[in-house]
Structure formats: structure tokens, C-alpha cells
Design a protein around this motif. Sequence first.
Motif, mmCIF file in Angstrom:
data_model
loop_
_atom_site.group_PDB
_atom_site.id
_atom_site.type_symbol
_atom_site.label_atom_id
_atom_site.label_comp_id
_atom_site.label_asym_id
_atom_site.label_seq_id
_atom_site.Cartn_x
_atom_site.Cartn_y
_atom_site.Cartn_z
ATOM 1 N N MET A 1 0.825 -1.181 0.000
ATOM 2 C CA MET A 1 0.000 0.000 0.000
ATOM 3 C C MET A 1 0.873 1.248 0.000
ATOM 4 O O MET A 1 2.039 1.191 0.354
ATOM 5 C CB MET A 1 -0.897 0.012 1.241
ATOM 6 N N GLY A 2 0.295 2.362 -0.324
ATOM 7 C CA GLY A 2 1.055 3.595 -0.470
ATOM 8 C C GLY A 2 1.045 4.479 0.761
ATOM 9 O O GLY A 2 0.675 4.068 1.862
ATOM 10 N N GLU A 3 1.436 5.726 0.527
ATOM 11 C CA GLU A 3 1.547 6.701 1.607
ATOM 12 C C GLU A 3 1.179 8.078 1.058
ATOM 13 O O GLU A 3 1.539 8.433 -0.061
ATOM 14 C CB GLU A 3 2.984 6.719 2.127
ATOM 15 N N LEU A 4 0.446 8.858 1.860
ATOM 16 C CA LEU A 4 0.085 10.218 1.507
ATOM 17 C C LEU A 4 0.625 11.135 2.592
ATOM 18 O O LEU A 4 0.391 10.905 3.783
ATOM 19 C CB LEU A 4 -1.431 10.359 1.383
ATOM 20 N N THR A 5 1.365 12.173 2.197
ATOM 21 C CA THR A 5 2.013 13.067 3.152
ATOM 22 C C THR A 5 1.743 14.515 2.773
ATOM 23 O O THR A 5 1.766 14.869 1.599
ATOM 24 C CB THR A 5 3.540 12.828 3.158
ATOM 25 N N VAL A 6 1.497 15.340 3.784
ATOM 26 C CA VAL A 6 1.449 16.795 3.624
ATOM 27 C C VAL A 6 2.696 17.331 4.312
ATOM 28 O O VAL A 6 2.976 16.993 5.464
ATOM 29 C CB VAL A 6 0.184 17.404 4.262
ATOM 30 N N GLN A 7 3.457 18.168 3.588
ATOM 31 C CA GLN A 7 4.719 18.660 4.147
ATOM 32 C C GLN A 7 5.011 20.072 3.669
ATOM 33 O O GLN A 7 4.501 20.512 2.656
ATOM 34 C CB GLN A 7 5.872 17.732 3.760
ATOM 35 N N ASN A 8 5.798 20.785 4.459
ATOM 36 C CA ASN A 8 6.446 22.009 3.992
ATOM 37 C C ASN A 8 7.928 21.767 4.194
ATOM 38 O O ASN A 8 8.503 21.003 3.474
ATOM 39 C CB ASN A 8 5.886 23.274 4.651
ATOM 40 N N TRP A 9 8.550 22.338 5.155
ATOM 41 C CA TRP A 9 9.971 22.034 5.420
ATOM 42 C C TRP A 9 10.113 20.749 6.211
ATOM 43 O O TRP A 9 11.182 20.167 6.320
ATOM 44 C CB TRP A 9 10.646 23.175 6.156
ATOM 45 N N LEU A 12 4.128 17.254 8.023
ATOM 46 C CA LEU A 12 3.060 17.792 8.863
ATOM 47 C C LEU A 12 1.997 16.751 9.181
ATOM 48 O O LEU A 12 1.360 16.781 10.229
ATOM 49 C CB LEU A 12 2.398 18.982 8.159
ATOM 50 N N TRP A 13 1.781 15.850 8.238
ATOM 51 C CA TRP A 13 0.737 14.829 8.379
ATOM 52 C C TRP A 13 1.048 13.708 7.411
ATOM 53 O O TRP A 13 1.521 13.944 6.306
ATOM 54 C CB TRP A 13 -0.622 15.461 8.048
ATOM 55 N N THR A 14 0.777 12.476 7.824
ATOM 56 C CA THR A 14 0.975 11.348 6.918
ATOM 57 C C THR A 14 -0.012 10.236 7.240
ATOM 58 O O THR A 14 -0.458 10.094 8.384
ATOM 59 C CB THR A 14 2.427 10.820 6.976
ATOM 60 N N LYS A 15 -0.354 9.473 6.229
ATOM 61 C CA LYS A 15 -1.194 8.291 6.397
ATOM 62 C C LYS A 15 -0.642 7.212 5.489
ATOM 63 O O LYS A 15 -0.346 7.447 4.320
ATOM 64 C CB LYS A 15 -2.638 8.615 6.017
ATOM 65 N N LYS A 16 -0.476 6.016 6.031
ATOM 66 C CA LYS A 16 0.109 4.908 5.287
ATOM 67 C C LYS A 16 -0.831 3.715 5.289
ATOM 68 O O LYS A 16 -1.649 3.556 6.188
ATOM 69 C CB LYS A 16 1.426 4.458 5.948
ATOM 70 N N GLY A 17 -0.662 2.875 4.296
ATOM 71 C CA GLY A 17 -1.355 1.595 4.286
ATOM 72 C C GLY A 17 -2.769 1.651 3.754
ATOM 73 O O GLY A 17 -3.261 2.686 3.298
ATOM 74 N N ASN A 18 -3.439 0.530 3.833
ATOM 75 C CA ASN A 18 -4.785 0.358 3.298
ATOM 76 C C ASN A 18 -5.777 1.165 4.123
ATOM 77 O O ASN A 18 -5.908 0.962 5.321
ATOM 78 C CB ASN A 18 -5.159 -1.117 3.314
ATOM 79 N N GLN A 19 -6.522 2.071 3.465
ATOM 80 C CA GLN A 19 -7.536 2.880 4.123
ATOM 81 C C GLN A 19 -8.946 2.485 3.707
ATOM 82 O O GLN A 19 -9.906 3.183 4.002
ATOM 83 C CB GLN A 19 -7.299 4.361 3.808
ATOM 84 N N GLY A 20 -9.066 1.370 3.001
ATOM 85 C CA GLY A 20 -10.381 0.903 2.565
ATOM 86 C C GLY A 20 -10.800 1.546 1.254
ATOM 87 O O GLY A 20 -10.009 2.195 0.579
ATOM 88 N N HIS A 21 -12.078 1.393 0.910
ATOM 89 C CA HIS A 21 -12.573 1.830 -0.390
ATOM 90 C C HIS A 21 -13.340 3.140 -0.344
ATOM 91 O O HIS A 21 -13.661 3.699 -1.379
ATOM 92 C CB HIS A 21 -13.462 0.743 -1.003
ATOM 93 N N SER A 22 -13.688 3.637 0.823
ATOM 94 C CA SER A 22 -14.486 4.863 0.905
ATOM 95 C C SER A 22 -13.586 6.096 1.063
ATOM 96 O O SER A 22 -12.439 5.998 1.484
ATOM 97 C CB SER A 22 -15.457 4.781 2.091
ATOM 98 N N TRP A 23 -14.131 7.270 0.689
ATOM 99 C CA TRP A 23 -13.393 8.528 0.837
ATOM 100 C C TRP A 23 -13.185 8.825 2.317
ATOM 101 O O TRP A 23 -14.044 8.546 3.151
ATOM 102 C CB TRP A 23 -14.185 9.669 0.202
#
Length: 70
Positions: A1-9, A12-23
Motif C-alpha cells: 500500500m502507499g503513503e500520503l504526506t502533507v509537508q512544507n519544510w 506535517l501529516w501522513t497516512k500509510k497503508g490500506n484505508q479501505g474503499h471509501s473517501w
Amino acid sequence: MGELTVQNWSELWTKKGNQGHSWKEAKVTINAETGDLIEIVATLGYDYTSDIAVDDIVMMEGACWFFRLQ
């Protein structure tokens, strides 16, 4: 599974792995100055099931008071 990250320097926030099928919804407080770069980085996994989508981004002045990610 992948990873989504919000960053500046820094990250700031990250989520990894299977999050299911819904938004999912997330709100992140970002301490930034005018001209700062904010990056949303998606790193996909190794197969077709590791898709990532980002939708409906809103930037507002002031602190983020609510966070929910199921």
C-alpha cells in the motif's frame, strides 16, 4: 500500500497503508507564511490496488479545530 504526506519544510501529516474503499477526510493545521510551499506527496505501492486520490482541498486562515480520519 502507499503513503500520503502533507509537508512544507518538515512532515506535517501522513497516512500509510490500506484505508479501505471509501473517501476519508482529514484537516491539517499548517503554520505557513505567504509564499511558503506546501506539498501533498503521494507515494504509490507496488500494485494496482495502491491508488491514491486527493479532492476538495480548501486553504483557510486560522487554526484547524477538527481532525477526523477513519
